[in-house]
Design a protein around this motif. Sequence first.
Motif, PDB file in Angstrom:
ATOM      1  N   SER A 360      38.909 -44.620 -93.709  1.00 10.75           N
ATOM      2  CA  SER A 360      37.437 -44.676 -94.081  1.00 10.75           C
ATOM      3  C   SER A 360      37.590 -45.342 -95.513  1.00 10.75           C
ATOM      4  O   SER A 360      36.052 -45.862 -95.876  1.00 10.75           O
ATOM      5  CB  SER A 360      36.843 -43.374 -94.114  1.00 10.75           C
ATOM      6  OG  SER A 360      37.584 -42.767 -94.775  1.00 10.75           O
ATOM      7  N   TRP A 377      39.202 -40.672-102.805  1.00 10.99           N
ATOM      8  CA  TRP A 377      38.487 -40.258-101.607  1.00 10.99           C
ATOM      9  C   TRP A 377      39.448 -39.698-100.460  1.00 10.99           C
ATOM     10  O   TRP A 377      39.248 -38.771 -99.956  1.00 10.99           O
ATOM     11  CB  TRP A 377      37.984 -41.694-101.038  1.00 10.99           C
ATOM     12  CG  TRP A 377      37.174 -41.654 -99.972  1.00 10.99           C
ATOM     13  CD1 TRP A 377      37.672 -41.610 -98.566  1.00 10.99           C
ATOM     14  CD2 TRP A 377      36.043 -41.820 -99.689  1.00 10.99           C
ATOM     15  NE1 TRP A 377      36.685 -41.643 -97.583  1.00 10.99           N
ATOM     16  CE2 TRP A 377      35.360 -41.905 -98.301  1.00 10.99           C
ATOM     17  CE3 TRP A 377      34.656 -42.601-100.764  1.00 10.99           C
ATOM     18  CZ2 TRP A 377      34.166 -42.270 -97.576  1.00 10.99           C
ATOM     19  CZ3 TRP A 377      33.531 -42.559 -99.909  1.00 10.99           C
ATOM     20  CH2 TRP A 377      33.258 -42.460 -98.560  1.00 10.99           C
ATOM     21  N   GLY A 381      39.894 -36.166 -99.302  1.00 12.17           N
ATOM     22  CA  GLY A 381      39.723 -35.776 -97.847  1.00 12.17           C
ATOM     23  C   GLY A 381      40.896 -35.101 -97.302  1.00 12.17           C
ATOM     24  O   GLY A 381      40.528 -34.051 -96.153  1.00 12.17           O
ATOM     25  N   LEU A 496      32.026 -33.086 -97.616  1.00  6.90           N
ATOM     26  CA  LEU A 496      31.973 -34.368 -98.386  1.00  6.90           C
ATOM     27  C   LEU A 496      31.715 -34.251 -99.669  1.00  6.90           C
ATOM     28  O   LEU A 496      32.044 -35.414-100.361  1.00  6.90           O
ATOM     29  CB  LEU A 496      30.574 -34.925 -97.558  1.00  6.90           C
ATOM     30  CG  LEU A 496      30.711 -35.183 -96.003  1.00  6.90           C
ATOM     31  CD1 LEU A 496      29.583 -36.067 -95.559  1.00  6.90           C
ATOM     32  CD2 LEU A 496      31.950 -35.804 -95.572  1.00  6.90           C
ATOM     33  N   VAL A 500      33.437 -37.669-101.645  1.00 10.46           N
ATOM     34  CA  VAL A 500      32.391 -38.588-101.968  1.00 10.46           C
ATOM     35  C   VAL A 500      32.223 -38.308-103.638  1.00 10.46           C
ATOM     36  O   VAL A 500      32.308 -39.538-104.513  1.00 10.46           O
ATOM     37  CB  VAL A 500      31.065 -38.658-101.199  1.00 10.46           C
ATOM     38  CG1 VAL A 500      30.333 -39.645-102.049  1.00 10.46           C
ATOM     39  CG2 VAL A 500      31.549 -38.992 -99.855  1.00 10.46           C
ATOM     40  N   SER A 529      25.086 -35.789 -96.245  1.00  7.01           N
ATOM     41  CA  SER A 529      25.742 -34.778 -95.778  1.00  7.01           C
ATOM     42  C   SER A 529      25.101 -33.969 -94.582  1.00  7.01           C
ATOM     43  O   SER A 529      25.622 -33.544 -93.386  1.00  7.01           O
ATOM     44  CB  SER A 529      26.068 -33.464 -96.745  1.00  7.01           C
ATOM     45  OG  SER A 529      26.727 -33.842 -97.811  1.00  7.01           O
ATOM     46  N   ASP A 605      28.321 -45.445 -97.313  1.00  4.37           N
ATOM     47  CA  ASP A 605      29.836 -45.613 -96.680  1.00  4.37           C
ATOM     48  C   ASP A 605      30.205 -44.553 -95.930  1.00  4.37           C
ATOM     49  O   ASP A 605      30.762 -44.513 -94.854  1.00  4.37           O
ATOM     50  CB  ASP A 605      30.760 -45.971 -97.844  1.00  4.37           C
ATOM     51  CG  ASP A 605      30.610 -47.600 -98.595  1.00  4.37           C
ATOM     52  OD1 ASP A 605      29.836 -48.338 -98.051  1.00  4.37           O
ATOM     53  OD2 ASP A 605      31.050 -47.703 -99.547  1.00  4.37           O
ATOM     54  N   MET A 606      30.026 -43.174 -96.512  1.00  5.60           N
ATOM     55  CA  MET A 606      30.290 -41.843 -95.956  1.00  5.60           C
ATOM     56  C   MET A 606      29.334 -41.944 -94.706  1.00  5.60           C
ATOM     57  O   MET A 606      30.040 -41.340 -93.666  1.00  5.60           O
ATOM     58  CB  MET A 606      30.345 -41.091 -96.917  1.00  5.60           C
ATOM     59  CG  MET A 606      30.577 -39.660 -96.191  1.00  5.60           C
ATOM     60  SD  MET A 606      32.307 -39.576 -95.200  1.00  5.60           S
ATOM     61  CE  MET A 606      33.486 -39.163 -96.674  1.00  5.60           C
ATOM     62  N   CYS A 607      28.116 -42.240 -94.653  1.00  4.83           N
ATOM     63  CA  CYS A 607      27.213 -42.033 -93.451  1.00  4.83           C
ATOM     64  C   CYS A 607      27.759 -42.795 -92.488  1.00  4.83           C
ATOM     65  O   CYS A 607      27.744 -42.513 -91.252  1.00  4.83           O
ATOM     66  CB  CYS A 607      25.718 -42.429 -93.818  1.00  4.83           C
ATOM     67  SG  CYS A 607      24.869 -42.158 -92.582  1.00  4.83           S
ATOM     68  N   THR A 609      30.930 -43.833 -92.182  1.00  2.00           N
ATOM     69  CA  THR A 609      31.928 -43.368 -91.686  1.00  2.00           C
ATOM     70  C   THR A 609      31.929 -42.245 -90.754  1.00  2.00           C
ATOM     71  O   THR A 609      32.546 -41.905 -89.557  1.00  2.00           O
ATOM     72  CB  THR A 609      32.779 -42.718 -92.875  1.00  2.00           C
ATOM     73  OG1 THR A 609      33.184 -43.878 -93.821  1.00  2.00           O
ATOM     74  CG2 THR A 609      34.091 -42.224 -92.092  1.00  2.00           C
ATOM     75  N   CYS A 610      30.878 -41.175 -90.887  1.00  2.00           N
ATOM     76  CA  CYS A 610      30.462 -40.189 -89.847  1.00  2.00           C
ATOM     77  C   CYS A 610      29.997 -40.860 -88.562  1.00  2.00           C
ATOM     78  O   CYS A 610      30.457 -40.136 -87.374  1.00  2.00           O
ATOM     79  CB  CYS A 610      29.349 -39.375 -90.625  1.00  2.00           C
ATOM     80  SG  CYS A 610      29.860 -38.629 -92.084  1.00  2.00           S
TER      81      CYS A 610
END
Length: 655
Positions: A360, A377, A381, A496, A500, A529, A605-607, A609-610
Motif C-alpha cells: 500500500s 507507513w 502498519g 490509521l 498515516v 478513517s 492514498d489510504m482511502c 488502500t482501504c
Amino acid sequence: MHIDPAMAGRVLKLPHTSSLAPANARSSSGSPPCGLPCGRVLPVRPGRANSWPAVATAVSKSRPQVGENAAISLQNLVYMDGALAVSLGLVNGTGQRKPEQWPSSHDDTAEVATAEPPLPGSHEVRPCFPTYPPRNMHRQLSTVDVLEKIGISRHFAVEIKSILDVTYSCWLQRDEEIVLDLETCAMAFRILRMNGYDVSSDDLSHVSEASSDFSDTVSLLELYKASQVSISEDELILDSIGSWTGCLLKEQLSSSPVQRTPLFREVQHALDSPFYTTLDRLEHKRNIEQFDAMEHQMLKTPYSPGQTSQQDLVALGAMDFSRIQSVYQRELQHLDSWVKESRLDQLPFARQKLAYFYLSAAGTMFPPELSDARVVWAKNGVLTTVVDDFFDVAGSKQELENLAALVETWDEHEETAGGCCCSSEHVEILFSAIYGSVNELGAKASAAQGRDVTGHLVEIWQELLRSMMTEVEWKESGHVPTAEEYMGNAVVTFTLGPIVLPALYFAGPKIAESVVTGPEYNELFRLMSTCGRLLNDVQTYEREYVEGKLNSVSLLVLRSGGSMTIEEARREMQGPIDACRRDLLRLVLREDSAVPRPCRELFWDMCKTCYFFYSGSDAFSSPDQKAGAVDALIHLPLQLASGNLLSGLDFSDSL
C-alpha cells in the motif's frame, strides 16, 4: 542496457523539473490563447547520446540508502556520466542557453536534482511535449493522461501545468473545441478536477444519453471515468452520466465487435475497478504492459515527423518503473530485517502483514524520494496490526491494561531507554517495538520538520490505546454503544492514525503545529478513517461477531429491532461510504487549504488502500488474495507481450 538498434539513434526529450505534487490548481492571469506554450530545452553532451553501458554502470553505483529520503530522480539517471540515458526521442537543434534561462531547482515539496548547464557547442533537446497547432486540445490532454497513466507525470510538472492552465482558460470560456467534443470535454473535466482546478459538473449539463453516440465507445468510456471524480452527493449530473454510460458500456462488452480488443480490456477494467479502488503504481505497471490499450487516445491527430510518440513515452515509463522497483525491493528487505530484530515475528498470534502494508505504501507513494514516508507507513502498519491482534485474540485484561499504561507513561521510560515493568514477554516485545520505533522515527521527523514532533507521534499511540481499552470495557460490560459512540471510537481503533499521520512529516512540506491541531487536518483524518472503518465493517462483520465485537453493520441490525437483515444493513452502509469518499476527495483537491497538497494526498492514498483491500471481500485478512499484487509491484519485472513494441527493450541492466 540493451536497446533495439533501430532506436539507438534517438534521444528522449525530457524536462528538467520534477515535482512531488500536482501543479498549482489555478489558471494564470488573463486568458491565454488555447495552444501549448513552447517547452523548455535541455542539453545533451555531444557524442554521448548512446552511452548505454556508462549509464547502466552509473545507475548501479548510485542506489539510495533505504529510509534516508534518497531521491533518485530521473534527472540523475539522465545526466549521469554525461550521458542521456533514455535513448528514445529525437535530438532537436543546437545552441546554448544562457544561465538565467535555466529553471530553478528550488521546490518546497521535494528534493529535486538539478541538471548541469550545457557545455559550449552541446546539443539541446526539447521536452517530450511536441509543439501542437493552437487548436489541438485533445492531443494535449491525451499526452497528459498518458503521462499520468504510466507514472511519469511528475517529471513533466511544468509542461503539464502549462497545458492545464490553457485548458482551464478554454474551459471557462466554454471553448467549442472542448464543449462540442464529448471525449475531449470529459477528459478535460476529469484531468482538471483531479489536478485541483475548480471545474463544476454543471458544465457537463449538455451531456445526455439522448445526445450521445452509442457507438462511440471511447467517448462513453471517458464520460464514465469523468463521472467517478464526484466530490459531492449533490453532483447528480455525474451520477446520471455514470449510470447510463456504465449500462451502455456493459452492453457493448457483450457485443462481438468490441471483444478481444485492447479497448475492450480497458472498458472492462474501468467497470470492474473504479479509480478509487486501485493502487497507482500497479495501474502504471498494467498500463505499461498493455499500452496498446491507450492507442485510441492518440488517434484524432496523426503524429508529425520529429514528434515524440506515445511509444517513446511508455518506454520512458518502463525504464522508470524498472529502476524504482529495485528501490522497493531493498526497502522491503530492510523492513523484513526490522521485523525480525524487533522480534515481532516471534508473536504467534500476530498476522504478518508487512508485505501488504509495504504494497500500500509503494503502490501509492511511489516516487523514490518518498522512501522515508513508505518505511514509516509500513513499520507503523505492522505495529498497529500486531497490537490490534493482541487486543482482539491474545492479550489478557491485565496484559492489555499493562501495555496501555506503559504507552500512557511514555516519558517515564526515557532514562531506562525503554526498560519497563512488563507483565509478560508479549507485552515487553510489543512495547519495546513501539517505543524504539516511535523514538527513532520521531527523531527523523523532527529533523525533517525543523521542530520536535516526537511528542505528537507519542500522543497518536496513546489515543489509540485508550480507544482500544474503551472497546475492551464495552465488551466486558456488555455495553451496546449508540452509532455515534461507536463511530467516535472506531475511527481511532481502525488504527490509521499511527500509519498515516507520522508519514505526513516525510511527505515534503513542513507542517506547522497549528495545522496539525487545526480543523481541516482533523476532518481529513475523520473522513479517511470513517470511510475505511465502514468498508472494513461491511466485510468483517461475521468474523467480528464471532469474536464478540460489534460493528456498524451489526449495530444497524440490532437497532432496527430485527426488521433489517444483514444484507440490507450492508447495502445501507454504501451511502455513508460514498459520502465520506466524495467529501474527502473534495478536501484533498481544493486549493485554499491549510494542509499542504502532498500531505492531503496521503489521506486519499489510504482511502484508496482501504477500497483496494475491502472492495467485495476482506482481502486484507487473506494471506494470499493480494499476494499477486505484492509480487507484481515489488518482485516481478515488466511482462511485455511479444507483440508489444517495447518488448525488444531490456531494462534489467539499468537496475
